[in-house]
Design a protein around this motif. Structure first.
Motif, PDB file in Angstrom:
ATOM      1  N   LEU A 116      13.153   1.147   1.041  1.00 58.23           N
ATOM      2  CA  LEU A 116      12.279   0.136   0.449  1.00 58.23           C
ATOM      3  C   LEU A 116      12.798  -1.292   0.554  1.00 58.23           C
ATOM      4  CD1 LEU A 116      10.933   2.093  -2.639  1.00 58.23           C
ATOM      5  CD2 LEU A 116       9.712   1.499  -0.562  1.00 58.23           C
ATOM      6  N   PRO A 117      14.082  -1.570   0.333  1.00 58.71           N
ATOM      7  CA  PRO A 117      14.535  -2.965   0.418  1.00 58.71           C
ATOM      8  C   PRO A 117      14.298  -3.602   1.784  1.00 58.71           C
ATOM      9  CG  PRO A 117      16.171  -1.637  -0.721  1.00 58.71           C
ATOM     10  CD  PRO A 117      15.162  -0.680  -0.140  1.00 58.71           C
ATOM     11  N   LYS A 118      14.257  -2.790   2.835  1.00 59.00           N
ATOM     12  CA  LYS A 118      14.067  -3.325   4.190  1.00 59.00           C
ATOM     13  C   LYS A 118      12.696  -2.956   4.760  1.00 59.00           C
ATOM     14  CE  LYS A 118      18.995  -3.238   5.317  1.00 59.00           C
ATOM     15  NZ  LYS A 118      20.023  -2.782   6.292  1.00 59.00           N
ATOM     16  N   TRP A 119      11.812  -2.481   3.908  1.00 58.88           N
ATOM     17  CA  TRP A 119      10.511  -1.973   4.362  1.00 58.88           C
ATOM     18  C   TRP A 119       9.732  -3.016   5.164  1.00 58.88           C
ATOM     19  CZ3 TRP A 119       8.986   2.800   4.773  1.00 58.88           C
ATOM     20  CH2 TRP A 119       7.626   3.131   4.854  1.00 58.88           C
ATOM     21  N   LYS A 120       9.703  -4.236   4.670  1.00 61.60           N
ATOM     22  CA  LYS A 120       8.898  -5.274   5.329  1.00 61.60           C
ATOM     23  C   LYS A 120       9.592  -5.906   6.529  1.00 61.60           C
ATOM     24  CE  LYS A 120       7.667  -7.584   1.524  1.00 61.60           C
ATOM     25  NZ  LYS A 120       6.941  -8.541   0.647  1.00 61.60           N
ATOM     26  N   GLU A 121      10.789  -5.425   6.856  1.00 61.04           N
ATOM     27  CA  GLU A 121      11.439  -5.888   8.079  1.00 61.04           C
ATOM     28  C   GLU A 121      10.798  -5.266   9.317  1.00 61.04           C
ATOM     29  OE1 GLU A 121      15.643  -5.311   7.875  1.00 61.04           O
ATOM     30  OE2 GLU A 121      15.862  -6.528   6.044  1.00 61.04           O
ATOM     31  N   GLN A 122      10.003  -4.216   9.111  1.00 61.93           N
ATOM     32  CA  GLN A 122       9.246  -3.632  10.212  1.00 61.93           C
ATOM     33  C   GLN A 122       8.089  -4.585  10.549  1.00 61.93           C
ATOM     34  OE1 GLN A 122       8.753   0.913   9.527  1.00 61.93           O
ATOM     35  NE2 GLN A 122       8.908   0.031   7.467  1.00 61.93           N
ATOM     36  N   PRO A 123       7.994  -5.086  11.768  1.00 65.61           N
ATOM     37  CA  PRO A 123       6.944  -6.048  12.107  1.00 65.61           C
ATOM     38  C   PRO A 123       5.549  -5.515  11.818  1.00 65.61           C
ATOM     39  CG  PRO A 123       8.597  -5.985  13.828  1.00 65.61           C
ATOM     40  CD  PRO A 123       8.915  -4.853  12.892  1.00 65.61           C
ATOM     41  N   GLY A 124       4.824  -6.251  11.012  1.00 67.29           N
ATOM     42  CA  GLY A 124       3.456  -5.857  10.667  1.00 67.29           C
ATOM     43  C   GLY A 124       3.344  -5.078   9.380  1.00 67.29           C
ATOM     44  N   MET A 125       4.460  -4.648   8.781  1.00 71.42           N
ATOM     45  CA  MET A 125       4.424  -3.851   7.557  1.00 71.42           C
ATOM     46  C   MET A 125       4.354  -4.768   6.339  1.00 71.42           C
ATOM     47  SD  MET A 125       4.360  -0.673   6.555  1.00 71.42           S
ATOM     48  CE  MET A 125       5.237   0.445   7.660  1.00 71.42           C
ATOM     49  N   LEU A 126       3.363  -4.511   5.468  1.00 74.89           N
ATOM     50  CA  LEU A 126       3.147  -5.361   4.297  1.00 74.89           C
ATOM     51  C   LEU A 126       3.430  -4.663   2.977  1.00 74.89           C
ATOM     52  CD1 LEU A 126      -0.201  -7.132   5.286  1.00 74.89           C
ATOM     53  CD2 LEU A 126       2.137  -7.966   5.610  1.00 74.89           C
ATOM     54  N   GLY A 127       3.369  -3.327   2.948  1.00 77.53           N
ATOM     55  CA  GLY A 127       3.539  -2.620   1.690  1.00 77.53           C
ATOM     56  C   GLY A 127       3.415  -1.132   1.884  1.00 77.53           C
ATOM     57  N   VAL A 128       3.059  -0.429   0.798  1.00 77.66           N
ATOM     58  CA  VAL A 128       3.011   1.027   0.789  1.00 77.66           C
ATOM     59  C   VAL A 128       1.654   1.503   0.306  1.00 77.66           C
ATOM     60  CG1 VAL A 128       4.025   3.119  -0.229  1.00 77.66           C
ATOM     61  CG2 VAL A 128       5.493   1.175   0.360  1.00 77.66           C
ATOM     62  N   ARG A 129       1.202   2.621   0.861  1.00 74.12           N
ATOM     63  CA  ARG A 129      -0.020   3.249   0.369  1.00 74.12           C
ATOM     64  C   ARG A 129       0.290   4.673  -0.075  1.00 74.12           C
ATOM     65  NH1 ARG A 129      -5.093   6.427   1.852  1.00 74.12           N
ATOM     66  NH2 ARG A 129      -6.549   5.633   0.313  1.00 74.12           N
ATOM     67  N   LEU A 130      -0.136   5.036  -1.288  1.00 74.25           N
ATOM     68  CA  LEU A 130       0.075   6.364  -1.845  1.00 74.25           C
ATOM     69  C   LEU A 130      -1.256   7.072  -2.049  1.00 74.25           C
ATOM     70  CD1 LEU A 130       2.612   5.542  -4.711  1.00 74.25           C
ATOM     71  CD2 LEU A 130       3.173   6.344  -2.411  1.00 74.25           C
ATOM     72  N   THR A 131      -1.281   8.362  -1.781  1.00 75.87           N
ATOM     73  CA  THR A 131      -2.461   9.161  -2.107  1.00 75.87           C
ATOM     74  C   THR A 131      -2.158  10.174  -3.204  1.00 75.87           C
ATOM     75  OG1 THR A 131      -1.928  10.574  -0.218  1.00 75.87           O
ATOM     76  CG2 THR A 131      -3.648   8.930   0.094  1.00 75.87           C
ATOM     77  N   ASP A 132      -0.891  10.341  -3.514  1.00 80.47           N
ATOM     78  CA  ASP A 132      -0.477  11.201  -4.621  1.00 80.47           C
ATOM     79  C   ASP A 132       0.380  10.376  -5.561  1.00 80.47           C
ATOM     80  OD1 ASP A 132      -1.652  13.706  -3.745  1.00 80.47           O
ATOM     81  OD2 ASP A 132      -0.175  13.666  -2.122  1.00 80.47           O
ATOM     82  N   GLY A 133       0.786  10.983  -6.646  1.00 84.48           N
ATOM     83  CA  GLY A 133       1.667  10.280  -7.561  1.00 84.48           C
ATOM     84  C   GLY A 133       3.016  10.001  -6.924  1.00 84.48           C
ATOM     85  N   ALA A 134       3.877   9.318  -7.664  1.00 82.45           N
ATOM     86  CA  ALA A 134       5.197   8.982  -7.148  1.00 82.45           C
ATOM     87  C   ALA A 134       6.211   9.094  -8.278  1.00 82.45           C
ATOM     88  CB  ALA A 134       5.195   7.570  -6.579  1.00 82.45           C
ATOM     89  N   PRO A 135       7.472   9.422  -7.963  1.00 79.22           N
ATOM     90  CA  PRO A 135       8.509   9.484  -8.999  1.00 79.22           C
ATOM     91  C   PRO A 135       8.807   8.108  -9.570  1.00 79.22           C
ATOM     92  CG  PRO A 135       9.454   9.735  -6.802  1.00 79.22           C
ATOM     93  CD  PRO A 135       7.971   9.777  -6.623  1.00 79.22           C
ATOM     94  N   ASP A 136       9.413   8.085 -10.733  1.00 80.37           N
ATOM     95  CA  ASP A 136       9.683   6.822 -11.415  1.00 80.37           C
ATOM     96  C   ASP A 136      10.517   5.874 -10.572  1.00 80.37           C
ATOM     97  OD1 ASP A 136       8.229   7.625 -13.591  1.00 80.37           O
ATOM     98  OD2 ASP A 136       9.974   8.282 -14.759  1.00 80.37           O
ATOM     99  N   TRP A 137      11.484   6.415  -9.820  1.00 76.44           N
ATOM    100  CA  TRP A 137      12.349   5.543  -9.032  1.00 76.44           C
ATOM    101  C   TRP A 137      11.551   4.728  -8.023  1.00 76.44           C
ATOM    102  CZ3 TRP A 137      12.067   5.727  -3.868  1.00 76.44           C
ATOM    103  CH2 TRP A 137      11.693   6.930  -3.235  1.00 76.44           C
ATOM    104  N   PHE A 138      10.465   5.310  -7.494  1.00 74.83           N
ATOM    105  CA  PHE A 138       9.689   4.586  -6.484  1.00 74.83           C
ATOM    106  C   PHE A 138       9.111   3.296  -7.049  1.00 74.83           C
ATOM    107  CE2 PHE A 138       5.509   3.406  -4.917  1.00 74.83           C
ATOM    108  CZ  PHE A 138       5.820   3.090  -3.606  1.00 74.83           C
ATOM    109  N   TRP A 139       8.500   3.374  -8.221  1.00 76.74           N
ATOM    110  CA  TRP A 139       7.860   2.198  -8.789  1.00 76.74           C
ATOM    111  C   TRP A 139       8.886   1.109  -9.076  1.00 76.74           C
ATOM    112  CZ3 TRP A 139       3.010   2.708  -7.808  1.00 76.74           C
ATOM    113  CH2 TRP A 139       2.392   3.956  -7.874  1.00 76.74           C
ATOM    114  N   SER A 140      10.037   1.487  -9.569  1.00 74.72           N
ATOM    115  CA  SER A 140      11.094   0.507  -9.861  1.00 74.72           C
ATOM    116  C   SER A 140      11.589  -0.162  -8.587  1.00 74.72           C
ATOM    117  CB  SER A 140      12.269   1.181 -10.580  1.00 74.72           C
ATOM    118  OG  SER A 140      11.870   1.726 -11.814  1.00 74.72           O
TER     119      SER A 140
END
Length: 290
Positions: A116-140
Protein backbone atom coordinates in the motif's frame (compact mmCIF):
# COMPACT_ATOMS: atom_id res chain seq x y z
CA UNK A 1 -17.71 62.22 -43.30
CA UNK A 2 -15.55 59.08 -43.05
CA UNK A 3 -12.83 58.57 -45.63
CA UNK A 4 -12.64 55.22 -47.40
CA UNK A 5 -9.65 54.24 -45.26
CA UNK A 6 -11.41 55.26 -42.02
CA UNK A 7 -14.54 53.34 -43.07
CA UNK A 8 -12.60 50.14 -43.84
CA UNK A 9 -10.60 50.42 -40.62
CA UNK A 10 -13.69 50.89 -38.45
CA UNK A 11 -15.55 48.07 -40.22
CA UNK A 12 -12.61 45.71 -39.77
CA UNK A 13 -12.32 46.60 -36.08
CA UNK A 14 -16.04 45.99 -35.55
CA UNK A 15 -15.78 42.62 -37.27
CA UNK A 16 -12.81 41.59 -35.12
CA UNK A 17 -14.69 42.65 -31.98
CA UNK A 18 -17.76 40.64 -33.03
CA UNK A 19 -15.68 37.51 -33.69
CA UNK A 20 -13.92 38.02 -30.36
CA UNK A 21 -17.27 38.30 -28.57
CA UNK A 22 -18.52 35.10 -30.17
CA UNK A 23 -15.32 33.27 -29.26
CA UNK A 24 -15.60 34.48 -25.68
CA UNK A 25 -19.22 33.41 -25.50
CA UNK A 26 -18.43 29.80 -26.43
CA UNK A 27 -18.77 27.62 -23.30
CA UNK A 28 -15.82 25.47 -22.31
CA UNK A 29 -16.18 21.81 -23.20
CA UNK A 30 -17.40 19.72 -20.29
CA UNK A 31 -14.93 17.04 -19.26
CA UNK A 32 -16.73 13.70 -19.09
CA UNK A 33 -15.21 10.98 -16.92
CA UNK A 34 -16.74 7.53 -16.56
CA UNK A 35 -16.21 6.44 -12.95
CA UNK A 36 -16.25 2.71 -13.74
CA UNK A 37 -15.64 0.39 -16.66
CA UNK A 38 -14.31 -3.18 -16.54
CA UNK A 39 -11.75 -4.26 -19.15
CA UNK A 40 -10.66 -7.85 -19.71
CA UNK A 41 -8.99 -10.04 -22.31
CA UNK A 42 -9.94 -13.55 -21.15
CA UNK A 43 -12.72 -15.20 -19.17
CA UNK A 44 -10.15 -16.19 -16.58
CA UNK A 45 -10.01 -12.55 -15.46
CA UNK A 46 -13.50 -13.14 -14.05
CA UNK A 47 -13.49 -16.80 -13.16
CA UNK A 48 -10.50 -16.48 -10.83
CA UNK A 49 -12.94 -14.92 -8.36
CA UNK A 50 -15.68 -17.42 -9.13
CA UNK A 51 -17.61 -14.91 -11.23
CA UNK A 52 -19.19 -15.14 -14.66
CA UNK A 53 -18.06 -12.62 -17.30
CA UNK A 54 -20.57 -9.83 -17.82
CA UNK A 55 -20.39 -10.24 -21.60
CA UNK A 56 -19.79 -13.28 -23.84
CA UNK A 57 -16.85 -11.58 -25.53
CA UNK A 58 -13.88 -9.86 -23.86
CA UNK A 59 -14.25 -6.12 -23.44
CA UNK A 60 -10.90 -4.76 -24.53
CA UNK A 61 -9.12 -1.44 -24.82
CA UNK A 62 -9.67 -1.59 -28.58
CA UNK A 63 -13.44 -1.89 -28.06
CA UNK A 64 -13.72 0.84 -25.46
CA UNK A 65 -11.74 3.65 -27.06
CA UNK A 66 -13.98 3.98 -30.18
CA UNK A 67 -17.08 3.90 -27.95
CA UNK A 68 -15.65 6.74 -25.87
CA UNK A 69 -14.80 8.75 -28.97
CA UNK A 70 -18.26 8.30 -30.48
CA UNK A 71 -20.06 9.20 -27.26
CA UNK A 72 -17.80 12.06 -26.21
CA UNK A 73 -16.31 10.51 -23.06
CA UNK A 74 -12.89 11.93 -22.26
CA UNK A 75 -11.61 9.62 -19.52
CA UNK A 76 -12.44 6.33 -17.82
CA UNK A 77 -11.61 4.88 -14.43
CA UNK A 78 -10.76 1.24 -15.13
CA UNK A 79 -11.74 -1.31 -12.49
CA UNK A 80 -10.22 -4.78 -13.06
CA UNK A 81 -12.90 -7.48 -12.80
CA UNK A 82 -10.59 -10.08 -11.27
CA UNK A 83 -7.60 -10.02 -8.96
CA UNK A 84 -5.04 -8.79 -11.51
CA UNK A 85 -4.28 -5.22 -12.50
CA UNK A 86 -1.91 -5.76 -15.43
CA UNK A 87 -4.40 -5.20 -18.27
CA UNK A 88 -5.90 -2.13 -16.62
CA UNK A 89 -2.41 -0.70 -16.12
CA UNK A 90 -1.66 -1.47 -19.78
CA UNK A 91 -4.63 0.72 -20.73
CA UNK A 92 -3.26 3.54 -18.57
CA UNK A 93 0.18 3.12 -20.11
CA UNK A 94 -1.13 3.20 -23.66
CA UNK A 95 -3.55 6.09 -23.03
CA UNK A 96 -2.21 7.95 -19.97
CA UNK A 97 -4.52 10.92 -20.53
CA UNK A 98 -7.63 8.77 -20.86
CA UNK A 99 -7.35 5.84 -18.47
CA UNK A 100 -6.48 5.44 -14.81
CA UNK A 101 -6.95 2.49 -12.46
CA UNK A 102 -8.59 1.65 -9.16
CA UNK A 103 -6.78 -1.61 -8.61
CA UNK A 104 -7.37 -4.88 -6.84
CA UNK A 105 -5.18 -5.84 -3.91
CA UNK A 106 -4.59 -9.44 -2.75
CA UNK A 107 -5.86 -9.04 0.80
CA UNK A 108 -5.16 -12.69 1.68
CA UNK A 109 -1.50 -12.27 0.81
CA UNK A 110 0.55 -11.75 4.01
CA UNK A 111 2.64 -9.19 2.11
CA UNK A 112 -0.36 -7.13 1.00
CA UNK A 113 0.08 -4.45 3.68
CA UNK A 114 3.57 -3.73 2.39
CA UNK A 115 2.15 -2.94 -1.07
CA UNK A 116 0.00 0.00 0.00
CA UNK A 117 2.65 2.66 0.76
CA UNK A 118 3.99 2.33 -2.80
CA UNK A 119 0.66 1.53 -4.48
CA UNK A 120 0.44 4.78 -6.44
CA UNK A 121 3.99 4.43 -7.72
CA UNK A 122 2.51 2.16 -10.38
CA UNK A 123 1.89 4.47 -13.38
CA UNK A 124 -1.81 5.11 -13.74
CA UNK A 125 -2.80 3.64 -10.35
CA UNK A 126 -4.99 5.95 -8.25
CA UNK A 127 -6.42 3.76 -5.49
CA UNK A 128 -8.11 0.49 -4.56
CA UNK A 129 -11.43 -1.12 -5.39
CA UNK A 130 -13.03 -3.70 -3.07
CA UNK A 131 -15.99 -5.97 -3.74
CA UNK A 132 -15.83 -7.74 -0.38
CA UNK A 133 -15.05 -6.59 3.10
CA UNK A 134 -11.51 -5.96 4.26
CA UNK A 135 -9.56 -6.58 7.50
CA UNK A 136 -8.99 -3.70 9.88
CA UNK A 137 -5.33 -3.35 8.91
CA UNK A 138 -6.31 -2.52 5.33
CA UNK A 139 -8.37 0.53 6.23
CA UNK A 140 -5.64 1.88 8.51
CA UNK A 141 -2.89 1.37 5.95
CA UNK A 142 -4.97 2.80 3.09
CA UNK A 143 -5.66 5.89 5.19
CA UNK A 144 -1.94 6.32 5.94
CA UNK A 145 -1.06 5.90 2.27
CA UNK A 146 -3.72 8.41 1.15
CA UNK A 147 -5.42 5.84 -1.07
CA UNK A 148 -9.07 6.39 -2.03
CA UNK A 149 -11.12 3.20 -1.89
CA UNK A 150 -14.11 2.26 -4.03
CA UNK A 151 -16.32 -0.19 -2.15
CA UNK A 152 -19.20 -2.29 -3.47
CA UNK A 153 -21.35 -1.56 -0.43
CA UNK A 154 -24.55 -3.44 -1.31
CA UNK A 155 -25.72 -4.96 1.96
CA UNK A 156 -22.72 -3.66 3.92
CA UNK A 157 -23.52 -0.02 4.57
CA UNK A 158 -23.07 -0.52 8.31
CA UNK A 159 -19.52 -1.70 7.69
CA UNK A 160 -18.82 1.35 5.56
CA UNK A 161 -20.21 3.64 8.26
CA UNK A 162 -17.81 2.14 10.82
CA UNK A 163 -14.89 2.59 8.44
CA UNK A 164 -15.80 6.20 7.66
CA UNK A 165 -16.10 7.07 11.33
CA UNK A 166 -12.88 5.37 12.43
CA UNK A 167 -10.80 6.63 9.49
CA UNK A 168 -11.88 10.23 8.79
CA UNK A 169 -8.93 10.93 6.46
CA UNK A 170 -9.78 7.95 4.26
CA UNK A 171 -11.80 8.74 1.12
CA UNK A 172 -14.36 5.97 0.56
CA UNK A 173 -16.56 5.83 -2.53
CA UNK A 174 -19.79 3.81 -2.44
CA UNK A 175 -20.26 1.97 -5.72
CA UNK A 176 -23.45 1.99 -7.81
CA UNK A 177 -25.58 3.93 -5.31
CA UNK A 178 -25.28 1.01 -2.90
CA UNK A 179 -27.42 -1.12 -5.23
CA UNK A 180 -26.84 -4.60 -6.64
CA UNK A 181 -28.72 -7.06 -8.83
CA UNK A 182 -29.64 -9.12 -5.76
CA UNK A 183 -31.07 -6.06 -4.01
CA UNK A 184 -33.25 -5.35 -7.03
CA UNK A 185 -34.48 -8.96 -7.18
CA UNK A 186 -35.31 -8.94 -3.48
CA UNK A 187 -37.30 -5.70 -3.72
CA UNK A 188 -34.96 -3.81 -1.40
CA UNK A 189 -34.07 -0.92 -3.72
CA UNK A 190 -35.68 1.88 -1.69
CA UNK A 191 -34.08 0.64 1.53
CA UNK A 192 -30.65 0.40 -0.12
CA UNK A 193 -30.92 3.97 -1.40
CA UNK A 194 -31.97 5.15 2.07
CA UNK A 195 -28.99 3.44 3.65
CA UNK A 196 -26.61 4.96 1.11
CA UNK A 197 -28.13 8.41 1.65
CA UNK A 198 -27.58 8.03 5.41
CA UNK A 199 -23.84 7.69 4.82
CA UNK A 200 -23.68 11.24 3.45
CA UNK A 201 -23.25 12.55 7.01
CA UNK A 202 -19.65 11.35 6.78
CA UNK A 203 -17.74 13.94 4.78
CA UNK A 204 -15.21 11.35 3.63
CA UNK A 205 -17.86 9.21 1.94
CA UNK A 206 -18.98 9.92 -1.63
CA UNK A 207 -21.06 7.96 -4.13
CA UNK A 208 -21.10 6.77 -7.70
CA UNK A 209 -24.47 7.54 -9.27
CA UNK A 210 -23.58 4.74 -11.64
CA UNK A 211 -25.21 1.81 -13.41
CA UNK A 212 -28.79 3.15 -13.31
CA UNK A 213 -29.59 1.78 -16.81
CA UNK A 214 -28.41 -1.65 -15.70
CA UNK A 215 -30.84 -1.80 -12.78
CA UNK A 216 -33.78 0.13 -14.22
CA UNK A 217 -36.93 -1.73 -15.20
CA UNK A 218 -37.65 0.87 -17.89
CA UNK A 219 -36.12 1.87 -21.20
CA UNK A 220 -34.19 5.11 -21.72
CA UNK A 221 -34.35 7.58 -19.98
CA UNK A 222 -34.93 5.24 -17.00
CA UNK A 223 -37.49 7.42 -15.21
CA UNK A 224 -37.98 4.92 -12.39
CA UNK A 225 -34.47 5.70 -11.16
CA UNK A 226 -34.78 9.49 -11.28
CA UNK A 227 -36.11 9.79 -7.68
CA UNK A 228 -33.27 7.59 -6.39
CA UNK A 229 -30.60 9.57 -8.21
CA UNK A 230 -32.10 12.83 -6.98
CA UNK A 231 -32.27 11.62 -3.40
CA UNK A 232 -28.59 10.74 -3.37
CA UNK A 233 -27.63 13.92 -5.21
CA UNK A 234 -29.53 15.99 -2.64
CA UNK A 235 -27.81 14.11 0.19
CA UNK A 236 -24.25 14.29 -1.11
CA UNK A 237 -24.17 17.37 -3.35
CA UNK A 238 -22.47 17.74 -6.74
CA UNK A 239 -18.89 17.46 -5.46
CA UNK A 240 -19.45 14.05 -3.86
CA UNK A 241 -21.41 12.41 -6.71
CA UNK A 242 -19.94 10.75 -9.77
CA UNK A 243 -21.52 9.65 -13.02
CA UNK A 244 -20.44 6.24 -14.30
CA UNK A 245 -21.64 3.50 -16.62
CA UNK A 246 -20.40 0.06 -15.54
CA UNK A 247 -21.29 -0.45 -19.18
CA UNK A 248 -20.43 -4.13 -19.51
CA UNK A 249 -23.17 -5.07 -17.06
CA UNK A 250 -26.41 -4.55 -18.95
CA UNK A 251 -24.54 -3.56 -22.10
CA UNK A 252 -27.65 -3.77 -24.30
CA UNK A 253 -29.78 -1.59 -22.03
CA UNK A 254 -28.38 1.68 -23.44
CA UNK A 255 -25.72 3.03 -25.76
CA UNK A 256 -22.73 4.83 -24.30
CA UNK A 257 -24.13 8.11 -25.62
CA UNK A 258 -27.51 7.49 -23.95
CA UNK A 259 -25.77 6.81 -20.65
CA UNK A 260 -24.25 10.27 -20.93
CA UNK A 261 -27.36 12.12 -22.11
CA UNK A 262 -29.36 10.43 -19.36
CA UNK A 263 -27.55 12.80 -16.98
CA UNK A 264 -26.81 15.77 -19.24
CA UNK A 265 -30.28 16.04 -20.82
CA UNK A 266 -32.85 14.08 -18.80
CA UNK A 267 -32.27 15.00 -15.14
CA UNK A 268 -33.90 18.41 -14.80
CA UNK A 269 -32.81 18.89 -11.18
CA UNK A 270 -29.16 19.17 -12.26
CA UNK A 271 -27.92 22.64 -13.15
CA UNK A 272 -25.23 23.04 -15.80
CA UNK A 273 -22.67 23.61 -13.05
CA UNK A 274 -23.90 20.48 -11.25
CA UNK A 275 -23.39 18.51 -14.45
CA UNK A 276 -19.82 19.80 -14.76
CA UNK A 277 -19.05 18.35 -11.34
CA UNK A 278 -21.02 15.11 -11.53
CA UNK A 279 -19.93 14.25 -15.06
CA UNK A 280 -16.22 14.63 -14.42
CA UNK A 281 -14.79 17.33 -12.19
CA UNK A 282 -15.75 15.62 -8.93
CA UNK A 283 -14.15 12.25 -9.61
CA UNK A 284 -11.00 13.88 -10.97
CA UNK A 285 -10.73 15.93 -7.80
CA UNK A 286 -11.54 13.04 -5.44
CA UNK A 287 -9.00 10.68 -7.04
CA UNK A 288 -6.46 13.45 -7.59
CA UNK A 289 -6.30 12.56 -11.25
CA UNK A 290 -4.56 15.54 -12.81
Amino acid sequence: MLSRRQFLTSTLAAGVALVSQKATAQPAKRTIVDAQVHLWKTEEDWRVLGMKPQMPEPFTIEKLVPLMDQAGADRVVVVPPGDRNDYALEAAKRYPNRFAVMGRIPLKNPQAAALLPKWKEQPGMLGVRLTDGAPDWFWSEAEKAGLPVMFLTAGRNAELARVAERHPRLQVIADHMGVSADIIKEGRLADAISQTASLAKYSNVSVKLSAAPNYSSEAYPFRDFTPHIKRLFDAYGPKRCYWGTDITYGYDKATYKQRITHFTEELSFLSEEDKDWVMGKSILERLRWA
